[in-house]
Each structure stands twice: as C-alpha cells, then as structure tokens.
Design an enzyme around this catalytic site. Structure first.
Site, PDB file in Angstrom:
ATOM      1  CE  LYS A  14      45.921  52.895  43.912  1.00 60.71           C
ATOM      2  NZ  LYS A  14      47.257  52.942  45.459  1.00 60.71           N
ATOM      3  CG  ASP A  70      50.865  50.646  49.603  1.00 57.25           C
ATOM      4  OD1 ASP A  70      50.766  50.792  48.279  1.00 57.25           O
ATOM      5  OD2 ASP A  70      51.558  49.820  50.139  1.00 57.25           O
ATOM      6  CB  THR A  71      46.964  47.744  46.248  1.00 59.69           C
ATOM      7  OG1 THR A  71      45.833  48.072  46.988  1.00 59.69           O
ATOM      8  CG2 THR A  71      46.892  46.409  45.349  1.00 59.69           C
ATOM      9  CG  PHE A 150      45.528  50.691  37.305  1.00 59.08           C
ATOM     10  CD1 PHE A 150      43.975  50.857  38.135  1.00 59.08           C
ATOM     11  CD2 PHE A 150      45.969  50.896  38.529  1.00 59.08           C
ATOM     12  CE1 PHE A 150      43.805  50.727  39.367  1.00 59.08           C
ATOM     13  CE2 PHE A 150      46.145  51.176  39.961  1.00 59.08           C
ATOM     14  CZ  PHE A 150      44.877  50.724  40.459  1.00 59.08           C
ATOM     15  N   GLY A 151      47.787  49.033  36.063  1.00 56.87           N
ATOM     16  CA  GLY A 151      48.579  48.304  36.319  1.00 56.87           C
ATOM     17  C   GLY A 151      48.782  47.152  35.873  1.00 56.87           C
ATOM     18  CE1 TYR A 152      52.947  44.304  37.868  1.00 53.18           C
ATOM     19  CE2 TYR A 152      51.982  45.241  38.843  1.00 53.18           C
ATOM     20  CZ  TYR A 152      53.176  45.081  38.566  1.00 53.18           C
ATOM     21  OH  TYR A 152      54.919  45.387  38.811  1.00 53.18           O
ATOM     22  CG  ASP A 153      43.502  46.374  36.211  1.00 53.61           C
ATOM     23  OD1 ASP A 153      43.575  45.123  37.394  1.00 53.61           O
ATOM     24  OD2 ASP A 153      42.622  46.923  36.011  1.00 53.61           O
ATOM     25  CE  LYS A 173      40.678  46.096  39.155  1.00 55.20           C
ATOM     26  NZ  LYS A 173      41.118  47.111  38.920  1.00 55.20           N
TER      27      LYS A 173
HETATM   28  P1  IMP Z   1      49.365  51.122  44.766  1.00 57.03           P
HETATM   29  O1  IMP Z   1      51.379  51.161  45.798  1.00 57.03           O
HETATM   30  O2  IMP Z   1      49.275  50.649  46.411  1.00 57.03           O
HETATM   31  O3  IMP Z   1      49.646  52.178  44.389  1.00 57.03           O
HETATM   32  O4  IMP Z   1      50.027  49.764  43.672  1.00 57.03           O
HETATM   33  C1  IMP Z   1      51.203  49.293  43.485  1.00 57.03           C
HETATM   34  C2  IMP Z   1      50.901  48.788  41.753  1.00 57.03           C
HETATM   35  O5  IMP Z   1      50.194  47.534  42.464  1.00 57.03           O
HETATM   36  C3  IMP Z   1      49.819  49.764  41.117  1.00 57.03           C
HETATM   37  O6  IMP Z   1      51.611  50.466  40.489  1.00 57.03           O
HETATM   38  C4  IMP Z   1      49.506  49.652  40.272  1.00 57.03           C
HETATM   39  O7  IMP Z   1      50.640  49.035  38.899  1.00 57.03           O
HETATM   40  C5  IMP Z   1      49.178  47.834  40.662  1.00 57.03           C
HETATM   41  N1  IMP Z   1      47.886  47.432  41.584  1.00 57.03           N
HETATM   42  C6  IMP Z   1      47.393  48.291  42.784  1.00 57.03           C
HETATM   43  N2  IMP Z   1      45.710  47.743  42.438  1.00 57.03           N
HETATM   44  C7  IMP Z   1      46.100  47.444  40.978  1.00 57.03           C
HETATM   45  C8  IMP Z   1      44.622  46.703  40.653  1.00 57.03           C
HETATM   46  O8  IMP Z   1      43.403  46.978  40.876  1.00 57.03           O
HETATM   47  N3  IMP Z   1      45.059  46.383  38.921  1.00 57.03           N
HETATM   48  C9  IMP Z   1      45.705  45.806  38.067  1.00 57.03           C
HETATM   49  N4  IMP Z   1      47.269  46.429  39.285  1.00 57.03           N
HETATM   50  C10 IMP Z   1      47.053  47.679  40.292  1.00 57.03           C
END
Ligand code: IMP
Length: 195
Positions: A14, A70-71, A150-153, A173
């Site tokens: 991030k 927060d995402t 990262f994450g669900y990318d 991206k």
């Molecule tokens: P957070 O609580 O905002 O840190 O994000 C929650 C989760 O959402 C992260 O651990 C990732 O699994 C996922 N996430 C957040 N942003 C992205 C992204 O840009 N791409 C893929 N997964 C994401």
C-alpha cells in the site's frame, strides 16, 4: 516545503502504491518512520469505521496530519463478502493464499463472478476528518495468475482489462485501482488547502 502526512499502515504494498501516485507536493511518512510500532485493530463492521479508527488513533498519538485507508473486496454473489473481513476471510492469521483458496471454493458453480474493490481513506487534517472513496469494478477469475501486487490480485480482473491485477505493473494497476481513485480524491482535496 512539502506537506508531510503520516500514512497509518504497515503494509509495504500500500505504501509503494500510494507513493507512486502522491506527487511532489506531499511526503508520506510510514508508521515505522514515525516511530510508531502499534498494530492498530480493525474491529468494526464497515470500512469507514475501521479507517476512522486508524487515523484517529494516529492523530491522537502524534497531533500530525495523517490518513489511513481500509479496503475490501465485495463479491456480488457472496452478498458483499469478504468485504470488511477481506484480510481474515479464511480466519485470523490466515495468509493471502488461504483467503484466495476459500474465495475460489465459495464461488464454485456460481455464474455471477462480478466483484469490486472498495477503498475508504480517512484523512485527518488539523484535527478534522474527511473521507474519500475509490471503487474498482471487475470480476473474479476461476484460477489464479501473476506474481505482482498482493492480496486477491491474482484472481481479480478489473473491468476493461484482460489481465489480473497480479499480472500488471504498478502503473498499469493504477489505471484501474480503487486505491488510486481514492488517493486522487485525497490529493485534489489537499491541493485546495493552504497547508
Ligand atoms: P486492509 O484491511 O485494508 O489492509 O485490506 C484487507 C485485505 O484486502 C488485504 O489483506 C488484502 O487481502 C485485500 N486487499 C486490499 N487491497 C487490495 C488490492 O489492491 N489488491 C488485492 N487485494 C487487496
């Protein structure tokens, strides 16, 4: 002089994404660089409440301009899940791969694979809070590809693209990204302020 903002996160991806778009008028200080080692909890039921909690906590500790984000990944046929629980979809302490595995399993046999990423940024400037939102619509692939991000990318294909986020460079991206859209609003707002 550049305006300094603390970004309330420890997530290196991030930080890199936001630094790639923040521009020259602002400098971003991470929690680590600000000497803050606490792990801020995300106990709430909405992205907005979690983002607020993080920025308020840091503002109370530092009295400096700061923001948090927060995402969540909101999948239509899963009624918006994993949503605010995206980081711990497969359970507390689970990793990105386990979360992806559970998501693909829960989508087996579902024809509607539409989903969106939603980012909420909470900015605290001189003690006043303002929220910004960024949304990226897309769909969940049936398998995973790519090593970036990262994450669900590896399973998310944004509308208008043929590749998953994990197959894109950061610049690619950013053409679609939820986080980039929210940060653009943040920057626009900051530029209206006499800081
Ligand atoms: P957070 O609580 O905002 O840190 O994000 C929650 C989760 O959402 C992260 O651990 C990732 O699994 C996922 N996430 C957040 N942003 C992205 C992204 O840009 N791409 C893929 N997964 C994401």
């Amino acid at each position: 002089m550049k305006t300094q903002l603390i970004f309330a996160t420890n997530n290196e991806h991030k930080i890199a994404e936001i630094r790639s778009v923040i521009g020259n008028d602002f400098s971003i200080i991470t929690l680590q660089e600000a000497g803050i080692t606490i792990d801020i909890p995300e106990p709430h039921e909405t992205l907005e409440a979690n983002a607020s909690e993080k920025s308020r906590t840091i503002y109370q500790m530092t009295n400096q301009h700061c923001f948090s984000e927060d995402t969540g990944l909101e999948v239509t046929s899963l009624k918006g899940a994993p949503g605010v629980k995206s980081a711990r979809y497969a359970g507390e302490g689970r990793d990105f791969q386990q979360n992806i595995d559970l998501l693909l399993k829960n989508l087996e046999g579902k024809s509607d694979r539409t989903a969106r990423f939603r980012t909420v940024i909470s900015l605290i400037l001189d003690g006043r809070e303002i929220l910004f939102e960024g949304i990226c619509e897309g769909r969940i692939a049936t398998d995973q590809k790519g090593l970036q991000g990262f994450g669900y990318d590896p399973v998310f294909i944004p509308d208008g693209a043929t590749k998953r986020f994990a197959e894109m460079t950061m610049d690619e991206k950013n053409k679609y990204s939820h986080r980039k859209k929210a940060v653009d609003k943040l920057i626009q707002y900051l530029q209206t302020k006499d800081l």
